[in-house]
Design an enzyme around this catalytic site. Sequence first.
Site, PDB file in Angstrom:
ATOM      1  CE  LYS A 173     -68.251 -80.732  33.198  1.00 50.64           C
ATOM      2  NZ  LYS A 173     -68.558 -79.494  32.131  1.00 50.64           N
ATOM      3  NE  ARG A 208     -73.684 -76.489  28.360  1.00 53.59           N
ATOM      4  CZ  ARG A 208     -72.645 -77.323  28.535  1.00 53.59           C
ATOM      5  NH1 ARG A 208     -72.704 -78.752  28.621  1.00 53.59           N
ATOM      6  NH2 ARG A 208     -71.629 -76.816  29.284  1.00 53.59           N
ATOM      7  CE1 TYR A 255     -81.335-112.987  33.430  1.00 51.81           C
ATOM      8  CE2 TYR A 255     -79.366-111.593  33.402  1.00 51.81           C
ATOM      9  CZ  TYR A 255     -80.303-112.242  34.006  1.00 51.81           C
ATOM     10  OH  TYR A 255     -80.416-112.421  35.552  1.00 51.81           O
ATOM     11  CG  MET A 294     -76.844-105.611  38.742  1.00 49.59           C
ATOM     12  SD  MET A 294     -78.097-105.751  39.805  1.00 49.59           S
ATOM     13  CE  MET A 294     -79.726-105.526  38.986  1.00 49.59           C
TER      14      MET A 294
HETATM   15  C1  LIG Z   1     -67.638 -79.451  31.148  1.00 47.38           C
HETATM   16  C2  LIG Z   1     -67.163 -77.910  30.546  1.00 47.38           C
HETATM   17  C3  LIG Z   1     -65.863 -77.864  30.436  1.00 47.38           C
HETATM   18  C4  LIG Z   1     -64.690 -78.919  30.395  1.00 47.38           C
HETATM   19  O1  LIG Z   1     -65.100 -79.462  28.852  1.00 47.38           O
HETATM   20  P1  LIG Z   1     -64.198 -80.900  28.648  1.00 47.38           P
HETATM   21  O2  LIG Z   1     -64.756 -81.042  27.141  1.00 47.38           O
HETATM   22  O3  LIG Z   1     -64.288 -81.815  29.419  1.00 47.38           O
HETATM   23  O4  LIG Z   1     -62.742 -80.383  28.375  1.00 47.38           O
HETATM   24  C5  LIG Z   1     -65.296 -76.629  30.426  1.00 47.38           C
HETATM   25  N1  LIG Z   1     -66.220 -75.423  30.286  1.00 47.38           N
HETATM   26  C6  LIG Z   1     -67.413 -75.678  30.701  1.00 47.38           C
HETATM   27  C7  LIG Z   1     -68.733 -74.591  30.572  1.00 47.38           C
HETATM   28  C8  LIG Z   1     -67.881 -77.009  30.884  1.00 47.38           C
HETATM   29  O5  LIG Z   1     -69.263 -77.311  31.131  1.00 47.38           O
END
Ligand SMILES: *Cc1c(COP(=O)(O)O)cnc(C)c1O
Length: 397
Positions: A39, A152, A274, A322
């Site tokens: 992802k 979640r 800065y 930046m």
């Molecule tokens: C992002 C995610 C993972 C991978 O998690 P990592 O900690 O990056 O290995 C696996 N399962 C779900 C549901 C996730 O959202």
Amino acid sequence: MTDRLRAGATLTIDLAAIVANWRLLRQRSAPAECAAVVKADAYGLGMAEVAPALADAGCRIFFVATLDEGIALRCRLQTHGDEVVAGGTPPLPPPAIFVLNGAPRGCETELLQYGLMPVLNSLSDIATWGTLAAMLGATLPAALHVDTGMSRLGLPSEEVERLADEPERLDGTGVVLVMSHLACADEPAHALNRQQLEAFSAARARLPSAPGSLAASSGIFLGADWACEMVRPGAALYGVAPTPGTDNPMQPAISLAARIVQVRKIDSGTTVGYGATHQTRAPAIIATAAVGYADGYLRSLGNRSAGYIGDIRVPLVGRVSMDLITFDVTDVPPELVHPDAEIELIGANLNGDAVAAAAGTIGYEILTSLGPALRASTRRPTRDRHCGGDARPATDR
Ligand SMILES: *Cc1c(COP(=O)(O)O)cnc(C)c1O
């Protein structure tokens, strides 16, 4: 002029390390299947390069977050497959691709079109999928996500009970995976790890029999009980330490170097950057390097991180701008400090997790900050990637 000189900062992505990490995780979790989470454009490192490399290594299952990521992945693997086999394409080709967030309402048929499987997170998701299945007169594959303590995504326990009591709700859904996600896997002693495993087993007992998946990167290191039939690592593939506080078993997948653009001598008592947040207590030499928060080098690293010239540590002094940062290079032999010399910001001397700690964040965010900002061409996977656009004369490459 070479690309490297042209770029302010160079982010190097090591695909071979990512593949080696996947193999190590697969070995650790065997006999469970080892999927790969790609992802957010493979945590910023480029799904178009990472996914085919993992597929070539034997990875058969991928997870993305969104429908559009799934479509991009399917198209990429398809093209990639065509390069290799140069033949006709099967209707539902492997590898399997799961979309963690499911499809946006009304886009469910696109999942089918691209051979993607949704992760169903609620009774309502299940009903929508079932309606589509009934319309098509087919059984449609999907994963069921149950919430076991993360609050979640996923079916809460009362929805799991409803589903168990009214199994017809799953008519038309071919449950190919039952999954849940751990909240505290990076803290092996946390009581929630065992509680979630038990809650997951209880939920699975009430649901159709299917392979189970609970562990992401850190979960793989909790022990065999958590591996179930499939593990879903993301971060560890990309070199982030899955077991904070102990030796990182993963190979680093990125390194970052920034080019010095100016070197100056300043007097004692002079301020830098800065807000004048750094003031010298003796005459000093300051090197200005061409990377900043616009490149994903987090502003919170100001006065808190360092770089390396050779193996000499140079403190980052003053705020991150930046496009620029400043280092105190007073202790470095002058022949090593000049415009176009490179300062290592992430590499053999300082890993991404250490930089993350200095920034008050986690390695995940270092990857997703730097990757999208500094990666350019996705065409040449093993090449160093640079800051900068593609609109340059071909003769310059
Ligand atoms: C992002 C995610 C993972 C991978 O998690 P990592 O900690 O990056 O290995 C696996 N399962 C779900 C549901 C996730 O959202």
